[in-house]
Write a protein that holds these residues in place. Sequence first.
Motif, PDB file in Angstrom:
ATOM      1  N   PHE A 112       0.857  -1.184   0.000  1.00  0.00           N
ATOM      2  CA  PHE A 112       0.000   0.000   0.000  1.00  0.00           C
ATOM      3  C   PHE A 112       0.890   1.230   0.000  1.00  0.00           C
ATOM      4  O   PHE A 112       1.490   1.593   1.003  1.00  0.00           O
ATOM      5  CB  PHE A 112      -0.940   0.042   1.216  1.00  0.00           C
ATOM      6  N   ALA A 113       1.033   1.845  -1.146  1.00  0.00           N
ATOM      7  CA  ALA A 113       1.810   3.069  -1.333  1.00  0.00           C
ATOM      8  C   ALA A 113       3.219   2.958  -0.753  1.00  0.00           C
ATOM      9  O   ALA A 113       3.800   3.939  -0.325  1.00  0.00           O
ATOM     10  CB  ALA A 113       1.070   4.253  -0.717  1.00  0.00           C
ATOM     11  N   GLY A 114       3.758   1.748  -0.715  1.00  0.00           N
ATOM     12  CA  GLY A 114       5.123   1.551  -0.213  1.00  0.00           C
ATOM     13  C   GLY A 114       5.263   1.689   1.289  1.00  0.00           C
ATOM     14  O   GLY A 114       6.368   1.810   1.800  1.00  0.00           O
ATOM     15  N   ALA A 115       4.146   1.668   2.015  1.00  0.00           N
ATOM     16  CA  ALA A 115       4.181   1.849   3.467  1.00  0.00           C
ATOM     17  C   ALA A 115       3.728   0.577   4.171  1.00  0.00           C
ATOM     18  O   ALA A 115       2.888  -0.166   3.656  1.00  0.00           O
ATOM     19  CB  ALA A 115       3.281   3.008   3.869  1.00  0.00           C
ATOM     20  N   HIS A 116       4.278   0.329   5.350  1.00  0.00           N
ATOM     21  CA  HIS A 116       3.880  -0.809   6.169  1.00  0.00           C
ATOM     22  C   HIS A 116       3.258  -0.271   7.450  1.00  0.00           C
ATOM     23  O   HIS A 116       3.955   0.330   8.271  1.00  0.00           O
ATOM     24  CB  HIS A 116       5.088  -1.692   6.498  1.00  0.00           C
ATOM     25  N   PHE A 117       1.954  -0.468   7.595  1.00  0.00           N
ATOM     26  CA  PHE A 117       1.243   0.028   8.767  1.00  0.00           C
ATOM     27  C   PHE A 117       1.031  -1.086   9.782  1.00  0.00           C
ATOM     28  O   PHE A 117       0.876  -2.247   9.419  1.00  0.00           O
ATOM     29  CB  PHE A 117      -0.123   0.611   8.366  1.00  0.00           C
ATOM     30  N   LEU A 138       2.018  10.629   2.375  1.00  0.00           N
ATOM     31  CA  LEU A 138       3.196   9.767   2.488  1.00  0.00           C
ATOM     32  C   LEU A 138       4.483  10.388   1.966  1.00  0.00           C
ATOM     33  O   LEU A 138       5.489  10.341   2.665  1.00  0.00           O
ATOM     34  CB  LEU A 138       2.938   8.411   1.824  1.00  0.00           C
ATOM     35  N   PRO A 139       4.516  11.015   0.785  1.00  0.00           N
ATOM     36  CA  PRO A 139       5.785  11.599   0.347  1.00  0.00           C
ATOM     37  C   PRO A 139       6.299  12.677   1.298  1.00  0.00           C
ATOM     38  O   PRO A 139       7.494  12.833   1.477  1.00  0.00           O
ATOM     39  CB  PRO A 139       5.469  12.198  -1.021  1.00  0.00           C
ATOM     40  N   ALA A 140       5.393  13.398   1.955  1.00  0.00           N
ATOM     41  CA  ALA A 140       5.794  14.441   2.898  1.00  0.00           C
ATOM     42  C   ALA A 140       6.364  13.838   4.176  1.00  0.00           C
ATOM     43  O   ALA A 140       7.002  14.517   4.958  1.00  0.00           O
ATOM     44  CB  ALA A 140       4.605  15.331   3.234  1.00  0.00           C
ATOM     45  N   ALA A 141       6.119  12.546   4.372  1.00  0.00           N
ATOM     46  CA  ALA A 141       6.582  11.892   5.594  1.00  0.00           C
ATOM     47  C   ALA A 141       7.799  11.012   5.320  1.00  0.00           C
ATOM     48  O   ALA A 141       7.979   9.991   5.928  1.00  0.00           O
ATOM     49  CB  ALA A 141       5.449  11.058   6.188  1.00  0.00           C
ATOM     50  N   SER A 155       8.414   3.530   9.841  1.00  0.00           N
ATOM     51  CA  SER A 155       9.501   3.941   8.947  1.00  0.00           C
ATOM     52  C   SER A 155       9.263   5.322   8.351  1.00  0.00           C
ATOM     53  O   SER A 155      10.210   6.063   8.101  1.00  0.00           O
ATOM     54  CB  SER A 155       9.706   2.910   7.846  1.00  0.00           C
ATOM     55  N   LEU A 156       7.991   5.681   8.131  1.00  0.00           N
ATOM     56  CA  LEU A 156       7.668   6.989   7.570  1.00  0.00           C
ATOM     57  C   LEU A 156       7.206   7.974   8.642  1.00  0.00           C
ATOM     58  O   LEU A 156       6.848   9.107   8.326  1.00  0.00           O
ATOM     59  CB  LEU A 156       6.591   6.859   6.488  1.00  0.00           C
ATOM     60  N   ALA A 197       7.668  13.317  19.142  1.00  0.00           N
ATOM     61  CA  ALA A 197       8.389  12.063  18.912  1.00  0.00           C
ATOM     62  C   ALA A 197       8.732  11.877  17.431  1.00  0.00           C
ATOM     63  O   ALA A 197       9.291  10.848  17.040  1.00  0.00           O
ATOM     64  CB  ALA A 197       7.567  10.874  19.413  1.00  0.00           C
ATOM     65  N   GLY A 198       8.392  12.876  16.604  1.00  0.00           N
ATOM     66  CA  GLY A 198       8.749  12.834  15.182  1.00  0.00           C
ATOM     67  C   GLY A 198       7.682  12.269  14.276  1.00  0.00           C
ATOM     68  O   GLY A 198       7.933  12.016  13.098  1.00  0.00           O
ATOM     69  N   TYR A 199       6.466  12.063  14.777  1.00  0.00           N
ATOM     70  CA  TYR A 199       5.387  11.507  13.963  1.00  0.00           C
ATOM     71  C   TYR A 199       4.464  12.604  13.455  1.00  0.00           C
ATOM     72  O   TYR A 199       4.188  13.565  14.150  1.00  0.00           O
ATOM     73  CB  TYR A 199       4.539  10.516  14.780  1.00  0.00           C
ATOM     74  N   ARG A 200       4.009  12.427  12.246  1.00  0.00           N
ATOM     75  CA  ARG A 200       2.967  13.279  11.689  1.00  0.00           C
ATOM     76  C   ARG A 200       1.648  12.546  11.943  1.00  0.00           C
ATOM     77  O   ARG A 200       1.563  11.328  11.772  1.00  0.00           O
ATOM     78  CB  ARG A 200       3.193  13.443  10.193  1.00  0.00           C
TER      79      ARG A 200
END
Length: 123
Positions: A35-40, A112-115, A57-58, A85-88
């Motif tokens: 899914f859009a290169g992300a692992h949730f 996702l690209p912004a993250a 990771s993002l 903590a660095g999360y959006r």
Amino acid sequence: MARTVDQRIPRARSLRRNPTDAERKLWQRLRRPGFAGAHFRRQATIGPYYADFACHSLRLVIEIDGGQHDGSTSDVVRTKYLNAAGYRVLRFWNNDVLQNIDGVLQTIVDALPAATPTPDPSP
């Protein structure tokens, strides 16, 4: 020597076993491979909190909120903690997920690209 057990794990497991309808619907889409290169992950523990969905990771957290969250000061505190903590954090209402899943997914993909993850170690 006995291993220390993370006391948050049983609660996270319980939350994963009993998702809301909106969480279940979104998870069916987010869990698809690639899914859009992300692992949730569902109900991921971040500090003292449980994120409905998190891509570590993002550094992206997705929260699905019901009406009880309207004007919630605890959500403001939670978001500040996650941001520090660095999360959006992306928040969606249950009815948005249930009635407009394609729009919600597009918003997530657009975020996702912004993250993009920072290099390890960061410069």
